[in-house]
Design a protein around this motif. Structure first.
Motif, PDB file in Angstrom:
ATOM      1  N   HIS A   1       1.107  -1.073  -0.004  1.00  0.00           N
ATOM      2  CA  HIS A   1       0.161   0.147   0.080  1.00  0.00           C
ATOM      3  C   HIS A   1       0.686   1.421  -0.022  1.00  0.00           C
ATOM      4  CE1 HIS A   1      -3.942  -2.042   0.314  1.00  0.00           C
ATOM      5  NE2 HIS A   1      -3.530  -2.731   1.125  1.00  0.00           N
ATOM      6  N   SER A   2       1.779   1.219   0.817  1.00  0.00           N
ATOM      7  CA  SER A   2       2.928   2.445   0.910  1.00  0.00           C
ATOM      8  C   SER A   2       3.667   2.860  -0.461  1.00  0.00           C
ATOM      9  CB  SER A   2       3.765   2.324   2.142  1.00  0.00           C
ATOM     10  OG  SER A   2       4.703   1.210   1.766  1.00  0.00           O
ATOM     11  N   GLU A   3       3.970   1.549  -1.237  1.00  0.00           N
ATOM     12  CA  GLU A   3       4.554   1.680  -2.305  1.00  0.00           C
ATOM     13  C   GLU A   3       3.592   2.417  -3.301  1.00  0.00           C
ATOM     14  OE1 GLU A   3       7.801  -1.823  -2.032  1.00  0.00           O
ATOM     15  OE2 GLU A   3       6.048  -2.271  -2.668  1.00  0.00           O
ATOM     16  N   TRP A   4       2.322   1.798  -3.519  1.00  0.00           N
ATOM     17  CA  TRP A   4       1.358   2.303  -4.404  1.00  0.00           C
ATOM     18  C   TRP A   4       1.057   3.902  -4.116  1.00  0.00           C
ATOM     19  CZ3 TRP A   4      -0.190   0.684  -8.841  1.00  0.00           C
ATOM     20  CH2 TRP A   4      -1.186   0.991  -9.430  1.00  0.00           C
ATOM     21  N   ALA A   5       1.159   4.056  -2.973  1.00  0.00           N
ATOM     22  CA  ALA A   5       0.648   5.548  -2.887  1.00  0.00           C
ATOM     23  C   ALA A   5       1.877   6.506  -3.212  1.00  0.00           C
ATOM     24  CB  ALA A   5       0.380   5.718  -1.056  1.00  0.00           C
ATOM     25  N   ALA A   6       3.104   5.991  -3.062  1.00  0.00           N
ATOM     26  CA  ALA A   6       4.025   6.871  -3.396  1.00  0.00           C
ATOM     27  C   ALA A   6       4.329   6.921  -4.854  1.00  0.00           C
ATOM     28  CB  ALA A   6       5.437   5.990  -2.947  1.00  0.00           C
ATOM     29  N   LEU A   7       3.788   5.594  -5.787  1.00  0.00           N
ATOM     30  CA  LEU A   7       3.897   5.684  -6.927  1.00  0.00           C
ATOM     31  C   LEU A   7       2.746   6.657  -7.548  1.00  0.00           C
ATOM     32  CD1 LEU A   7       4.829   4.173  -9.803  1.00  0.00           C
ATOM     33  CD2 LEU A   7       2.965   2.743  -9.550  1.00  0.00           C
ATOM     34  N   LEU A   8       1.463   6.369  -7.031  1.00  0.00           N
ATOM     35  CA  LEU A   8       0.330   7.435  -7.613  1.00  0.00           C
ATOM     36  C   LEU A   8       0.808   8.838  -7.184  1.00  0.00           C
ATOM     37  CD1 LEU A   8      -2.588   5.278  -6.759  1.00  0.00           C
ATOM     38  CD2 LEU A   8      -1.649   5.475  -8.963  1.00  0.00           C
ATOM     39  N   GLY A   9       1.323   9.061  -6.081  1.00  0.00           N
ATOM     40  CA  GLY A   9       1.737  10.632  -5.617  1.00  0.00           C
ATOM     41  C   GLY A   9       2.854  10.798  -6.662  1.00  0.00           C
ATOM     42  N   GLY A  10       3.684  10.236  -7.228  1.00  0.00           N
ATOM     43  CA  GLY A  10       4.634  10.538  -8.282  1.00  0.00           C
ATOM     44  C   GLY A  10       3.828  10.913  -9.626  1.00  0.00           C
ATOM     45  N   VAL A  11       3.166  10.061  -9.991  1.00  0.00           N
ATOM     46  CA  VAL A  11       2.268  10.175 -11.205  1.00  0.00           C
ATOM     47  C   VAL A  11       1.369  11.198 -11.242  1.00  0.00           C
ATOM     48  CG1 VAL A  11       0.496   9.007 -12.730  1.00  0.00           C
ATOM     49  CG2 VAL A  11       2.182   7.662 -11.733  1.00  0.00           C
ATOM     50  N   ARG A  12       0.686  11.894  -9.803  1.00  0.00           N
ATOM     51  CA  ARG A  12       0.115  12.831 -10.097  1.00  0.00           C
ATOM     52  C   ARG A  12       0.827  13.966 -10.184  1.00  0.00           C
ATOM     53  NH1 ARG A  12      -3.384   9.549  -5.597  1.00  0.00           N
ATOM     54  NH2 ARG A  12      -4.809   8.761  -6.918  1.00  0.00           N
ATOM     55  N   GLY A  13       1.968  13.978  -9.310  1.00  0.00           N
ATOM     56  CA  GLY A  13       2.767  15.310  -9.363  1.00  0.00           C
ATOM     57  C   GLY A  13       3.547  15.466 -10.653  1.00  0.00           C
ATOM     58  N   ALA A  14       3.701  14.342 -11.458  1.00  0.00           N
ATOM     59  CA  ALA A  14       4.575  14.640 -12.847  1.00  0.00           C
ATOM     60  C   ALA A  14       3.363  14.939 -13.847  1.00  0.00           C
ATOM     61  CB  ALA A  14       5.010  13.162 -13.158  1.00  0.00           C
ATOM     62  N   ARG A  15       2.046  14.539 -13.605  1.00  0.00           N
ATOM     63  CA  ARG A  15       0.847  14.961 -14.547  1.00  0.00           C
ATOM     64  C   ARG A  15       0.591  16.649 -14.142  1.00  0.00           C
ATOM     65  NH1 ARG A  15      -4.091  11.347 -14.703  1.00  0.00           N
ATOM     66  NH2 ARG A  15      -4.366  11.999 -16.934  1.00  0.00           N
ATOM     67  N   ALA A  16       0.578  16.784 -12.700  1.00  0.00           N
ATOM     68  CA  ALA A  16       0.237  18.241 -12.621  1.00  0.00           C
ATOM     69  C   ALA A  16       1.563  19.145 -13.108  1.00  0.00           C
ATOM     70  CB  ALA A  16       0.108  18.627 -10.995  1.00  0.00           C
ATOM     71  N   GLY A  17       2.755  18.789 -12.990  1.00  0.00           N
ATOM     72  CA  GLY A  17       3.906  19.661 -13.413  1.00  0.00           C
ATOM     73  C   GLY A  17       4.005  19.553 -15.047  1.00  0.00           C
ATOM     74  N   ALA A  18       3.343  18.693 -15.619  1.00  0.00           N
ATOM     75  CA  ALA A  18       3.314  18.771 -17.162  1.00  0.00           C
ATOM     76  C   ALA A  18       2.179  19.651 -17.709  1.00  0.00           C
ATOM     77  CB  ALA A  18       3.055  17.293 -17.756  1.00  0.00           C
ATOM     78  N   VAL A  19       1.054  19.745 -16.753  1.00  0.00           N
ATOM     79  CA  VAL A  19      -0.120  20.691 -17.073  1.00  0.00           C
ATOM     80  C   VAL A  19       0.632  22.022 -16.996  1.00  0.00           C
ATOM     81  CG1 VAL A  19      -2.267  21.576 -16.516  1.00  0.00           C
ATOM     82  CG2 VAL A  19      -1.796  19.039 -16.637  1.00  0.00           C
ATOM     83  N   SER A  20       1.178  22.450 -15.633  1.00  0.00           N
ATOM     84  CA  SER A  20       1.760  23.748 -15.329  1.00  0.00           C
ATOM     85  C   SER A  20       2.850  24.080 -16.460  1.00  0.00           C
ATOM     86  CB  SER A  20       2.334  23.455 -13.694  1.00  0.00           C
ATOM     87  OG  SER A  20       1.549  23.482 -13.087  1.00  0.00           O
TER      88      SER A  20
END
Length: 78
Positions: free
Chosen positions: A49-68
């Motif tokens: 669960h902790s690894e999955w949360a970290a992966l999703l957090g990284g994906v969401r952060g990367a997507r937000a960075g790309a949009v910005s």
């Protein structure tokens, strides 16, 4: 050693596209299992669960960075 698990119930990931990039996700007691929709019989990736949360957090952060970054380029090119 092979772990005996109950058959996981997979669902299509919300991050999958309508094209060829589709993955399925199954929630398990210990975490999450991910597999290729087009090749479900091949191996799957398992995450705690902790690894999955970290992966999703990284994906969401990367997507937000790309949009910005895209927004910044659009505003600067006007």
């Amino acid at each position: 050693m092979r772990l005996a698990l109950a058959e996981p119930v997979f669902r299509k990931s919300s991050y999958s596209t309508t094209g060829k990039e589709c993955v399925e996700v199954a929630d398990l007691r210990f975490g999450v299992v991910v597999r290729d929709t087009r090749n479900p019989g091949l191996c799957a990736l398992a995450f705690r669960h902790s690894e999955w949360a970290a992966l999703l957090g990284g994906v969401r952060g990367a997507r937000a960075g790309a949009v910005s970054a895209d927004a910044g380029r659009s505003a600067g090119s006007r």
